[in-house]
Motif scaffolding. Structure first.
Motif, short mmCIF file in Angstrom:
data_model
loop_
_atom_site.label_atom_id
_atom_site.label_comp_id
_atom_site.label_asym_id
_atom_site.label_seq_id
_atom_site.Cartn_x
_atom_site.Cartn_y
_atom_site.Cartn_z
N LEU A 75 -1.69 -14.99 8.72
CA LEU A 75 -2.78 -14.92 7.75
C LEU A 75 -2.49 -13.86 6.69
N ARG B 38 0.21 -15.25 4.35
CA ARG B 38 -0.34 -16.26 3.42
C ARG B 38 -1.17 -15.59 2.33
N GLN B 39 -2.00 -14.62 2.70
CA GLN B 39 -2.82 -13.92 1.71
C GLN B 39 -1.95 -13.16 0.73
N ARG C 287 -0.32 -15.64 -1.66
CA ARG C 287 -1.33 -16.12 -2.60
C ARG C 287 -1.67 -15.06 -3.64
N ASP C 288 -1.88 -13.83 -3.18
CA ASP C 288 -2.25 -12.74 -4.09
C ASP C 288 -1.13 -12.41 -5.07
#
Length: 171
Positions: free
Chosen positions: A123, A126-127, A130-131
């Motif tokens: 997680l 992935r964050q 994305r960021d």
């Protein structure tokens, strides 16, 4: 080339010392120790073994708790007060955050602790991706205790369920 002539044998006038951090359930550390010996590099082991029994494997390893990375890093920093440490090498994914925190505190080349943490948690990874503006698949995180029926309309099909940690289908 003889071990005493190898460029890694000396570092700033002191014999090189490498902390090898490994999980007792992880990869065999013996190959790393043998390679270091071949290069003339001193090694000290750090492992998440029993911290109650005095040296159960008779290898002088420092007992660490990788699930408490700040505490484990402090233990390694205490050790570094008594002996030069020129590198910290995590073997496997369990000790990577402890290694990054220790390397950072010792002023050694290191990965950012946030990156080390993200490398162990899907997680967080992935964050971070994305960021950073990188394209990736849709994702969401749900608690293990959640009834799958309550989120069935939130999750498109097909989907992939993954645990936050571990790899190779061990999660």
């Amino acid at each position: 080339m003889e071990a005493e002539d190898h460029p890694m044998t000396e570092f700033q006038g002191t014999r090189a010392g490498v902390l090898l951090l490994f999980a007792t359930t992880g990869y065999e550390v013996q190959e790393f120790v043998q390679a270091a010996q071949h290069l003339g590099v001193d090694t000290v082991l750090g492992s998440n073994r029993c911290h109650i029994l005095p040296d159960p494997w008779q290898d002088g390893a420092i007992p660490l708790r990788f699930e408490r990375p700040h505490e484990a890093a402090q233990r390694l920093l205490d050790y570094a007060q008594t002996r030069p440490v020129n590198a910290v090498l995590p073997i496997g994914d369990a000790p990577v955050l402890t290694a990054a925190l220790t390397q950072q505190a010792l002023g050694l080349p290191h990965n950012a602790p946030q990156a080390a943490a993200a490398s162990r948690n899907k997680l967080l990874l992935r964050q971070a991706l994305r960021d950073a503006g990188l394209r990736g698949p849709w994702f969401a995180c749900f608690p293990m205790q959640m009834d799958p029926q309550t989120c069935q309309h939130e999750v498109p099909y097909p989907c992939v369920l993954k645990p936050l940690a571990l790899s190779a289908s061990r999660g």
